[in-house]
Design an enzyme around this catalytic site. Structure first.
Site, mmCIF file in Angstrom:
data_model
loop_
_atom_site.group_PDB
_atom_site.id
_atom_site.type_symbol
_atom_site.label_atom_id
_atom_site.label_comp_id
_atom_site.label_asym_id
_atom_site.label_seq_id
_atom_site.Cartn_x
_atom_site.Cartn_y
_atom_site.Cartn_z
ATOM 1 N N SER A 154 0.856 -1.201 0.000
ATOM 2 C CA SER A 154 0.000 0.000 0.000
ATOM 3 C C SER A 154 0.882 1.238 0.000
ATOM 4 O O SER A 154 2.012 1.212 0.502
ATOM 5 C CB SER A 154 -0.872 0.004 1.268
ATOM 6 N N TYR A 167 -1.259 -0.689 10.717
ATOM 7 C CA TYR A 167 -1.514 -1.007 9.305
ATOM 8 C C TYR A 167 -0.379 -0.474 8.426
ATOM 9 O O TYR A 167 0.179 -1.197 7.586
ATOM 10 C CB TYR A 167 -2.857 -0.426 8.857
HETATM 11 N N1 LIG Z 1 -8.966 -0.579 -0.351
HETATM 12 C C1 LIG Z 1 -7.923 0.206 -0.206
HETATM 13 O O1 LIG Z 1 -8.042 1.440 -0.113
HETATM 14 C C2 LIG Z 1 -6.533 -0.400 -0.184
HETATM 15 C C3 LIG Z 1 -5.442 0.455 -0.437
HETATM 16 C C4 LIG Z 1 -4.162 -0.072 -0.410
HETATM 17 C C5 LIG Z 1 -3.975 -1.412 -0.146
HETATM 18 N N2 LIG Z 1 -5.056 -2.213 0.102
HETATM 19 C C6 LIG Z 1 -4.802 -3.625 0.397
HETATM 20 O O2 LIG Z 1 -5.394 -4.394 -0.621
HETATM 21 C C7 LIG Z 1 -5.679 -5.704 -0.127
HETATM 22 C C8 LIG Z 1 -7.110 -6.064 -0.473
HETATM 23 O O3 LIG Z 1 -7.966 -5.183 0.236
HETATM 24 P P1 LIG Z 1 -9.385 -4.713 -0.304
HETATM 25 O O4 LIG Z 1 -9.330 -3.260 -0.491
HETATM 26 O O5 LIG Z 1 -9.814 -5.558 -1.429
HETATM 27 O O6 LIG Z 1 -10.241 -4.986 1.029
HETATM 28 P P2 LIG Z 1 -11.503 -5.923 1.287
HETATM 29 O O7 LIG Z 1 -12.546 -5.687 0.261
HETATM 30 O O8 LIG Z 1 -11.854 -5.713 2.730
HETATM 31 O O9 LIG Z 1 -10.902 -7.382 1.096
HETATM 32 C C9 LIG Z 1 -10.023 -7.927 2.035
HETATM 33 C C10 LIG Z 1 -9.879 -9.410 1.762
HETATM 34 O O10 LIG Z 1 -8.955 -9.954 2.727
HETATM 35 C C11 LIG Z 1 -9.523 -11.121 3.290
HETATM 36 N N3 LIG Z 1 -9.084 -11.321 4.667
HETATM 37 C C12 LIG Z 1 -9.063 -10.433 5.681
HETATM 38 N N4 LIG Z 1 -8.683 -11.025 6.824
HETATM 39 C C13 LIG Z 1 -8.451 -12.340 6.511
HETATM 40 C C14 LIG Z 1 -8.050 -13.467 7.266
HETATM 41 N N5 LIG Z 1 -7.823 -13.411 8.600
HETATM 42 N N6 LIG Z 1 -7.924 -14.666 6.638
HETATM 43 C C15 LIG Z 1 -8.171 -14.772 5.304
HETATM 44 N N7 LIG Z 1 -8.557 -13.720 4.535
HETATM 45 C C16 LIG Z 1 -8.695 -12.528 5.143
HETATM 46 C C17 LIG Z 1 -11.038 -10.869 3.259
HETATM 47 O O11 LIG Z 1 -11.725 -12.123 3.209
HETATM 48 P P3 LIG Z 1 -12.643 -12.734 4.378
HETATM 49 O O12 LIG Z 1 -13.173 -11.586 5.188
HETATM 50 O O13 LIG Z 1 -13.689 -13.505 3.639
HETATM 51 O O14 LIG Z 1 -11.707 -13.625 5.148
HETATM 52 C C18 LIG Z 1 -11.185 -10.157 1.911
HETATM 53 O O15 LIG Z 1 -11.305 -11.087 0.864
HETATM 54 C C19 LIG Z 1 -5.401 -5.649 1.380
HETATM 55 O O16 LIG Z 1 -4.134 -6.187 1.657
HETATM 56 C C20 LIG Z 1 -5.429 -4.163 1.665
HETATM 57 O O17 LIG Z 1 -4.713 -3.827 2.827
HETATM 58 C C21 LIG Z 1 -6.324 -1.743 0.078
#
Ligand SMILES: NC(=O)c1ccc[n+]([C@@H]2O[C@H](COP(=O)([O-])OP(=O)(O)OC[C@H]3O[C@@H](n4cnc5c(N)ncnc54)[C@H](OP(=O)(O)O)[C@@H]3O)[C@@H](O)[C@H]2O)c1
Length: 253
Positions: free
Chosen positions: A132, A145
């Protein structure tokens, strides 16, 4: 047909990785806790897809064996699962904060350690880790985070250098804000429109990430606004970045 394993495929950026990699002809292994969501996605995809329910905070070490038992060889590992928490460090539950480190850092190390040796032996394949822009400076009110993503970014970039010339690609993807379930999980008031400027859709993140992976890049920031913003950020003194982000991220209530 190459196989990609995507963690966190039940939502947001991981769901998009699944759709775009399936469209490129990859077989898939989808991993997350919410198996119902993964099954729904698997049914909508045009390619062979396995679903593995796994809580990466506790069961990441079992995943390699579970995937081997499916008779699948993973060519591309996408370390995407992750979450954050927003608020003053001292006000947030410490156990949940430690869970951020287990999912965003420890599971990434565990899965990379499990799948990389086979790729190096075969001299093919690769790893994409979703870090990120939050990992590119200390981040008040998302302290754990931000630090977890600094770990993911530095670990991935170091690995890129280690494996260069061995037929294996390693890429760190560093998105700025992307509207997904992430904000809700982190405790942002999304209903109040608390989104930052420069936000881009998950589809664009994954398109640009896969284009960078194809080129063999080490690290990338998707979206022109944040790419340019992070260039300025990189040469801004840390004292200034901390003061600005402390004001910007300070919870309103
Ligand atoms: N959205 C943003 O603004 C942003 C920006 C920069 C980086 N990111 C990064 O991008 C990645 C994807 O995030 P997203 O934005 O797509 O968020 P999201 O929609 O909340 O998706 C997060 C995913 O991680 C899984 N997850 C969380 N805890 C878990 C656990 N204990 N075991 C297995 N799976 C787990 C969730 O699945 P379950 O809940 O079904 O387990 C879900 O599929 C993350 O690493 C996040 O930090 C996001």
């Amino acid at each position: 047909m190459p196989t990609a394993l995507i963690t966190g495929a039940s939502s947001g950026i991981g769901d998009e990785f699944a759709r775009q990699l399936a469209a490129r002809g990859h077989s898939l292994v989808l991993v997350a806790r919410r198996e119902d969501r993964l099954n729904e996605l698997a049914n909508a995809l045009p390619t062979t897809t396995h679903v593995v329910g796994c809580d990466l905070a506790s069961d990441a070490p079992d995943l390699f064996g579970r995937v081997e038992a499916l008779g699948v060889e993973v060519d591309l590992l996408v370390n995407n699962a992750g979450f954050g928490l927003r608020g003053r460090f001292a006000d947030l539950p410490v156990e949940r904060q430690a869970e951020i480190v287990r999912v965003n850092c420890e599971a990434v190390v565990t899965l990379t350690g499990a799948f990389l040796p086979g790729m190096l032996e075969r001299r093919s394949g690769g790893i994409i880790t979703v870090a990120s822009t939050a990992g590119m400076q200390p981040l008040p009110y998302e302290a754990v985070y931000g630090a977890s993503k600094a770990f993911a970014l530095n670990f991935t970039e170091a690995l890129h250098a280690e494996v260069k010339g061995n037929g294996v690609r390693v890429l760190a993807v560093n998105p700025g804000p992307v509207p997904t379930e992430w904000q809700q999980v982190a405790g942002y008031d999304t209903a109040g429109g608390e989104m930052m400027p420069g936000a881009i859709e998950a589809g664009q993140v994954v398109r640009e990430a896969l284009a960078s992976y194809d080129k063999g890049s080490r690290s990338m920031v998707p979206g022109r606004f944040f790419r340019n913003f992070m260039r300025v950020n990189a040469v801004t003194p840390k004292s200034v970045k901390l003061a600005v982000s402390e004001r910007m991220y300070r919870p309103k209530r």
